[in-house]
Design a protein around this motif. Structure first.
Motif, PDB file in Angstrom:
ATOM      1  N   VAL A   1       0.841  -1.200   0.000  1.00 40.76           N
ATOM      2  CA  VAL A   1       0.000   0.000   0.000  1.00 40.76           C
ATOM      3  C   VAL A   1       0.877   1.251   0.000  1.00 40.76           C
ATOM      4  CG1 VAL A   1      -1.719   1.317   1.291  1.00 40.76           C
ATOM      5  CG2 VAL A   1      -1.911  -1.174   1.129  1.00 40.76           C
ATOM      6  N   LEU A   2       1.907   1.260   0.840  1.00 41.36           N
ATOM      7  CA  LEU A   2       2.804   2.418   0.892  1.00 41.36           C
ATOM      8  C   LEU A   2       3.525   2.619  -0.436  1.00 41.36           C
ATOM      9  CD1 LEU A   2       4.431   2.054   4.439  1.00 41.36           C
ATOM     10  CD2 LEU A   2       2.493   3.491   3.753  1.00 41.36           C
ATOM     11  N   ILE A   3       3.925   1.519  -1.070  1.00 39.47           N
ATOM     12  CA  ILE A   3       4.617   1.617  -2.362  1.00 39.47           C
ATOM     13  C   ILE A   3       3.675   2.165  -3.426  1.00 39.47           C
ATOM     14  CG2 ILE A   3       5.619   0.223  -4.221  1.00 39.47           C
ATOM     15  CD1 ILE A   3       6.871  -1.522  -1.956  1.00 39.47           C
ATOM     16  N   SER A   4       2.437   1.660  -3.482  1.00 42.50           N
ATOM     17  CA  SER A   4       1.472   2.158  -4.460  1.00 42.50           C
ATOM     18  C   SER A   4       1.168   3.641  -4.238  1.00 42.50           C
ATOM     19  CB  SER A   4       0.179   1.347  -4.388  1.00 42.50           C
ATOM     20  OG  SER A   4       0.382   0.013  -4.778  1.00 42.50           O
ATOM     21  N   LEU A   5       0.966   4.015  -2.981  1.00 45.51           N
ATOM     22  CA  LEU A   5       0.693   5.419  -2.661  1.00 45.51           C
ATOM     23  C   LEU A   5       1.882   6.303  -3.007  1.00 45.51           C
ATOM     24  CD1 LEU A   5      -1.007   7.670  -1.404  1.00 45.51           C
ATOM     25  CD2 LEU A   5      -0.219   6.903   0.854  1.00 45.51           C
ATOM     26  N   SER A   6       3.079   5.851  -2.654  1.00 43.65           N
ATOM     27  CA  SER A   6       4.280   6.639  -2.931  1.00 43.65           C
ATOM     28  C   SER A   6       4.493   6.816  -4.427  1.00 43.65           C
ATOM     29  CB  SER A   6       5.502   5.964  -2.298  1.00 43.65           C
ATOM     30  OG  SER A   6       5.365   5.867  -0.897  1.00 43.65           O
ATOM     31  N   ALA A   7       4.242   5.754  -5.200  1.00 43.19           N
ATOM     32  CA  ALA A   7       4.390   5.851  -6.649  1.00 43.19           C
ATOM     33  C   ALA A   7       3.367   6.814  -7.234  1.00 43.19           C
ATOM     34  CB  ALA A   7       4.243   4.462  -7.282  1.00 43.19           C
ATOM     35  N   GLN A   8       2.164   6.819  -6.691  1.00 43.87           N
ATOM     36  CA  GLN A   8       1.153   7.771  -7.144  1.00 43.87           C
ATOM     37  C   GLN A   8       1.599   9.206  -6.876  1.00 43.87           C
ATOM     38  OE1 GLN A   8      -2.429   8.260  -4.768  1.00 43.87           O
ATOM     39  NE2 GLN A   8      -3.700   8.124  -6.621  1.00 43.87           N
ATOM     40  N   VAL A   9       2.117   9.461  -5.669  1.00 45.39           N
ATOM     41  CA  VAL A   9       2.614  10.792  -5.322  1.00 45.39           C
ATOM     42  C   VAL A   9       3.780  11.179  -6.228  1.00 45.39           C
ATOM     43  CG1 VAL A   9       3.744  12.155  -3.528  1.00 45.39           C
ATOM     44  CG2 VAL A   9       1.825  10.666  -2.935  1.00 45.39           C
ATOM     45  N   GLU A  10       4.688  10.242  -6.449  1.00 48.72           N
ATOM     46  CA  GLU A  10       5.858  10.494  -7.300  1.00 48.72           C
ATOM     47  C   GLU A  10       5.424  10.903  -8.712  1.00 48.72           C
ATOM     48  OE1 GLU A  10      10.008   8.146  -8.254  1.00 48.72           O
ATOM     49  OE2 GLU A  10       8.134   7.000  -8.267  1.00 48.72           O
ATOM     50  N   ALA A  11       4.460  10.172  -9.280  1.00 52.54           N
ATOM     51  CA  ALA A  11       3.985  10.488 -10.630  1.00 52.54           C
ATOM     52  C   ALA A  11       3.281  11.839 -10.666  1.00 52.54           C
ATOM     53  CB  ALA A  11       3.051   9.382 -11.117  1.00 52.54           C
ATOM     54  N   TYR A  12       2.495  12.117  -9.635  1.00 55.92           N
ATOM     55  CA  TYR A  12       1.766  13.388  -9.567  1.00 55.92           C
ATOM     56  C   TYR A  12       2.728  14.573  -9.522  1.00 55.92           C
ATOM     57  CZ  TYR A  12      -1.359  16.988  -7.643  1.00 55.92           C
ATOM     58  OH  TYR A  12      -2.071  18.139  -7.413  1.00 55.92           O
ATOM     59  N   ARG A  13       3.841  14.369  -8.834  1.00 50.58           N
ATOM     60  CA  ARG A  13       4.828  15.453  -8.692  1.00 50.58           C
ATOM     61  C   ARG A  13       5.822  15.496  -9.848  1.00 50.58           C
ATOM     62  NH1 ARG A  13       5.331  17.546  -3.394  1.00 50.58           N
ATOM     63  NH2 ARG A  13       7.116  18.647  -4.284  1.00 50.58           N
TER      64      ARG A  13
END
Length: 468
Positions: free
Chosen positions: A444-456
């Motif tokens: 879950v943390l990896i999926s969330l972090s990847a989403q944040v990374e892509a958004y930024r």
């Protein structure tokens, strides 16, 4: 045209599989950079150039399957690599050569990674800064007057300076997340029991774990896939994870419920305004992505700090030191060991019991959320030498506690936690934020972090430290 070290670890692995890059070429590139730049960065305590080139040449003849085959991954100098010196950051162990491999090292070798050398760590991994009698201080490449943190300071400095594409680290009280914050990196402290410490290093209290350090989420997830394993005799086993962690980096997390707090557990600690700015910016980003972000009271209270300190005193005594080597210890280590040896066993057990009870209570709160957001550290990167100003070990230890007031909570609870490198000050200093998750839910943390990374648009964007 991009340089080789501009490529992510996964892109390097892909280029090797496609025949566009050879393991020898890649390894030589990093060894050349280490030779030219590491004197000012302080990432490595031992460089194993001949061994690395021999590994790379062997991989050109027989490359195993896997996304990181042929990619260099240095090992922290708290981990054993057979026939390679290991000093645990201490002058007391100069000349000692590891008799066996840690099983995590075996996993990395079987995956086809190349060991460039051993990265610097503070004495016995105890401080949150990497300054020893063995090698130059580990410095954040974003400002070479400032510390790279600890205890995986050398590992983080290597990745942030382009002296390794990714690195193995370990985390007993924030030792992956702290240097990841001050070096602008993504680091994962996995769930307790996700990665074995076999065959020699004990996991009695379950505080410490190996984990990956990288510039992006996918690289860290791929390295975690390689490192995750268990061995007979392990005291802790993480819940099984379905599929790969790398797959999680390509998966949308869905709408999550995220709690946040920014009140340090250590009494008297102040959170720097720049750290609070990073925390608020992360909150806005998570809200913009559609997640529910709510404020909560800290799940752990300040009454538990003395209990944790009792354990830390005892941890300082784990490494045997001969009587004639006592003076080779750094002042902080001697101070910690004196208190550790003076701690009765019942006091240690009572402290550990109190922390376990507190964890059971805290998890009834945190398990209601998909993730918990806090600062990672309380201040921007500190100048080299700052922690030891005044030559007073007690003052040094107090500064350590206040600087790293957030991450050790999740070593106590065993929950997974990551550092997100989302914020840079006007002086181009990185400040991370921390996300923790439910036990066993690194995915879950990896999926969330990847989403944040892509958004930024990527964590680093167009930023590069000058040494790059």
């Amino acid at each position: 045209m991009s340089a080789i070290h501009d490529l992510s670890a996964l892109d390097q692995g892909k280029a090797i599989r496609n025949g566009e890059l050879s393991p020898v070429e890649l390894t030589r590139h990093y060894l050349d950079r280490i030779d030219r730049l590491d004197a000012e960065v302080g990432a490595y305590v031992t460089v194993t150039a001949e061994r690395a080139m021999a590994q790379a040449r062997a991989l050109e003849k027989a490359l195993p399957d896997g996304p990181l085959a042929g990619v260099p991954v240095p090992i922290k100098d708290l981990n054993l690599v057979k026939d390679v010196p290991i000093m645990f950051g201490s002058g007391c162990y100069q000349g000692f050569v590891a008799p066996v491999d840690d099983t995590v090292v075996e996993r990395l070798r079987e995956a086809g990674t190349v060991m460039l050398g051993k990265t610097a760590t503070p004495e016995f991994g105890l401080p949150c800064y990497t300054e020893t009698y063995l090698s130059p201080p580990s410095r954040t490449p974003w400002d070479l007057t400032r510390s790279a943190g600890g205890s995986s300071g050398g590992a983080a400095a290597a990745v942030a300076a382009g002296l390794a594409p990714v690195a193995q680290g370990s985390d007993g009280a924030g030792s992956i997340r702290i240097p990841s914050s001050v070096c602008g990196l993504f680091g994962i402290k996995p769930t307790r029991g996700r990665i074995s410490f076999a065959p020699i290093i004990p996991d009695l209290a379950g505080m410490s774990t190996n984990g990956p350090i990288a510039r992006n989420v996918a690289d860290a997830a791929a390295l975690l896939d390689v490192m995750a394993h268990n061995n007979p005799g392990d005291l802790y086993l993480a819940p099984p994870h379905a599929g790969t962690f790398l797959e999680c980096a390509t998966r949308q997390p869905g709408r999550l419920r995220i709690a946040r707090y920014a009140e340090p557990v250590v009494p008297g600690t102040e959170v720097d305004p720049e750290v609070m700015a990073a925390y608020e910016e992360a909150s806005k980003t998570l809200t913009a992505l559609g997640h529910e972000v709510v404020d909560i009271a800290p799940p752990f209270g300040p009454e538990l700090v003395p209990q944790f300190v009792t354990l830390w005193y005892a941890f300082a005594c784990m490494h045997p030191v001969a009587d004639d080597q006592q003076e080779a210890l750094r002042p902080l280590t001697r101070w910690l060991r004196e208190r550790g040896f003076a701690t009765p066993a019942p006091s240690f057990l009572q402290a550990q019991s109190a922390l376990q009870l507190a964890t059971r209570i805290a998890l009834t709160v945190t398990n209601a959320y998909d993730a918990i957001l806090t600062p990672t550290v309380t201040q921007p990167p500190r100048p080299v030498g700052w922690f030891e100003e005044g030559d007073d070990p007690e003052l040094t230890f107090e500064r350590m506690k206040r600087f790293a007031a957030f991450p050790a909570i999740y070593n106590v609870s065993g929950q997974p936690a990551v550092n997100l490198p989302l914020y840079w000050t006007e002086d181009a200093l990185p400040i991370g934020v921390m996300l923790a998750g439910r036990t066993g839910e690194e995915g879950v943390l990896i999926s969330l972090s990847a989403q944040v990374e892509a958004y930024r648009g990527g964590f680093w964007g167009d930023r590069r430290p000058e040494v790059w």
